[in-house]
Design a protein around this motif. Structure first.
Motif, PDB file in Angstrom:
ATOM      1  N   LYS A   1       0.828  -1.193   0.000  1.00  7.89           N
ATOM      2  CA  LYS A   1       0.000   0.000   0.000  1.00  7.89           C
ATOM      3  C   LYS A   1       0.868   1.250   0.000  1.00  7.89           C
ATOM      4  O   LYS A   1       1.929   1.293   0.617  1.00  7.89           O
ATOM      5  N   PHE A   2       0.383   2.273  -0.728  1.00  8.19           N
ATOM      6  CA  PHE A   2       0.985   3.592  -0.635  1.00  8.19           C
ATOM      7  C   PHE A   2       0.631   4.194   0.729  1.00  8.19           C
ATOM      8  O   PHE A   2      -0.268   3.715   1.432  1.00  8.19           O
ATOM      9  N   THR A   3       1.305   5.260   1.078  1.00 11.89           N
ATOM     10  CA  THR A   3       0.975   5.960   2.327  1.00 11.89           C
ATOM     11  C   THR A   3      -0.471   6.450   2.295  1.00 11.89           C
ATOM     12  O   THR A   3      -1.124   6.561   3.340  1.00 11.89           O
ATOM     13  N   SER A   4      -1.010   6.685   1.117  1.00 12.54           N
ATOM     14  CA  SER A   4      -2.414   7.110   0.970  1.00 12.54           C
ATOM     15  C   SER A   4      -3.394   5.985   1.293  1.00 12.54           C
ATOM     16  O   SER A   4      -4.591   6.222   1.461  1.00 12.54           O
TER      17      SER A   4
ATOM     18  N   ILE B   1       7.173   1.853  -5.572  1.00  7.62           N
ATOM     19  CA  ILE B   1       6.797   1.558  -4.190  1.00  7.62           C
ATOM     20  C   ILE B   1       7.653   2.361  -3.216  1.00  7.62           C
ATOM     21  O   ILE B   1       7.139   2.936  -2.245  1.00  7.62           O
ATOM     22  N   TYR B   2       8.953   2.423  -3.477  1.00  7.17           N
ATOM     23  CA  TYR B   2       9.839   3.195  -2.603  1.00  7.17           C
ATOM     24  C   TYR B   2       9.403   4.656  -2.522  1.00  7.17           C
ATOM     25  O   TYR B   2       9.526   5.298  -1.481  1.00  7.17           O
ATOM     26  N   THR B   3       8.890   5.166  -3.638  1.00  9.03           N
ATOM     27  CA  THR B   3       8.511   6.583  -3.699  1.00  9.03           C
ATOM     28  C   THR B   3       7.266   6.881  -2.882  1.00  9.03           C
ATOM     29  O   THR B   3       7.186   7.921  -2.205  1.00  9.03           O
ATOM     30  N   TYR B   4       6.285   5.964  -2.902  1.00 12.80           N
ATOM     31  CA  TYR B   4       4.990   6.274  -2.306  1.00 12.80           C
ATOM     32  C   TYR B   4       4.646   5.432  -1.070  1.00 12.80           C
ATOM     33  O   TYR B   4       3.564   5.584  -0.508  1.00 12.80           O
ATOM     34  N   SER B   5       5.563   4.562  -0.662  1.00  9.47           N
ATOM     35  CA  SER B   5       5.360   3.782   0.558  1.00  9.47           C
ATOM     36  C   SER B   5       6.497   4.087   1.536  1.00  9.47           C
ATOM     37  O   SER B   5       7.475   4.737   1.187  1.00  9.47           O
TER      38      SER B   5
END
Length: 288
Positions: free
Chosen positions: A135-138, A182-186
């Protein structure tokens, strides 16, 4: 008077001569040395760190994620922790091993990302690719399966939608592009919110993570576990870090008598090199 002085001189000479033949008392000083649990020639996590007397390693299936982590290859003892830009990390006194895993030069593979990579590569190698997803942080879930089919996220603030904008590509090169996304948004916050919490020390397994979610937060992974007949458990820990750097096997700077092993407790303060978890929480990747 001269006779008296001569007599005293003779007596003194006899005394000095006699003392030369007295037995010498030897003082034995006991030197206490603490045991070392390092095997500097060890090429894996398991081989690098020996277990304390009375302990045995917890057993896992040979194809398990736990066994995969325990047998991660290490670089030569003394290898320095490197930053993503090729420079040495400023602090080199907190580790006993560096995992033989590259650090991408884009700087994205930070603390949570390094552990996400370990999990993803295990699933890739064991032909469980359909389970790769985070999951993203969102809160929006992004799977490798959909990414490989060509679906890409369109992100507008906290709103995320997925659209097929690329050709299908199941290659390893594309897999690493997915991981960069994934690294960018998690990160630690998304892992903290998404993953199952483990609420008992006796239930912890290799691959479980000590985490605090936040901006910044931090996360480290359990890399090995040993246990004695009384049920006492000791743990090895690995971490990536920020800036993005080599994944490394940690020393225990707070308890050098058992280092690099750690005693872990729930709801307690746990310090690792570079970070202090003020209230310990443990989580586990899905399907473990």
């Amino acid at each position: 008077m001269k006779k008296l002085l001569f007599f005293l001189f003779v007596i003194a000479a006899i005394v000095v001569f006699a003392f030369q033949f007295q037995p010498v008392k030897q003082t034995v000083t006991a030197v206490v040395t603490k045991p070392t649990y390092l095997n500097k020639s060890g090429k894996t996590i398991k081989e690098r760190v020996k277990i304390p007397e009375g302990f045995t390693r917890v057993l896992y299936d040979s194809v398990s994620f736990q066994n995969y982590i325990r047998h991660q290859n290490l670089k030569k003892f003394g290898t320095k922790v490197m930053n993503y830009d090729g420079e040495h990390y400023f602090y080199q006194l907190g580790h006993v091993g560096v995992l033989d895993i590259d650090v991408p030069s884009n700087g994205l593979q930070q603390c949570a990302d390094a552990l996400i990579r370990l999990r993803s590569e295990y699933l890739w190698r064991t032909n469980q690719k359909s389970k790769i997803g985070f999951k993203f942080t969102s809160g929006h879930y992004c799977s490798w399966k959909k990414y490989a089919e060509g679906y890409r996220p369109k992100i507008n603030g906290n709103k995320v939608t997925f659209h097929k904008t690329a050709q299908s590509d199941n290659s390893k090169v594309n897999f690493y592009k997915y991981l960069n996304l994934i690294y960018t948004y998690s990160g630690t916050m998304s892992l903290n919110n998404e993953l199952k919490e483990i609420k008992s020390i006796k239930d912890l397994k290799i691959g479980d993570m000590l985490i605090i979610g936040g901006f910044p937060g931090h996360v480290v992974m359990i890399a090995d576990i040993s246990q004695n007949e009384n049920g006492e458990r000791l743990f090895l820990l690995i971490q990536g870090n920020t800036p993005a750097q080599s994944i490394h096997l940690l020393k225990n700077l707070d308890n050098s008598a058992i280092s690099p092993w750690y005693k872990l407790q729930l709801n307690s303060e746990i310090s690792v090199p570079g970070f202090t978890f003020t209230n310990s929480k443990f989580v586990r990747f899905k399907d473990e």
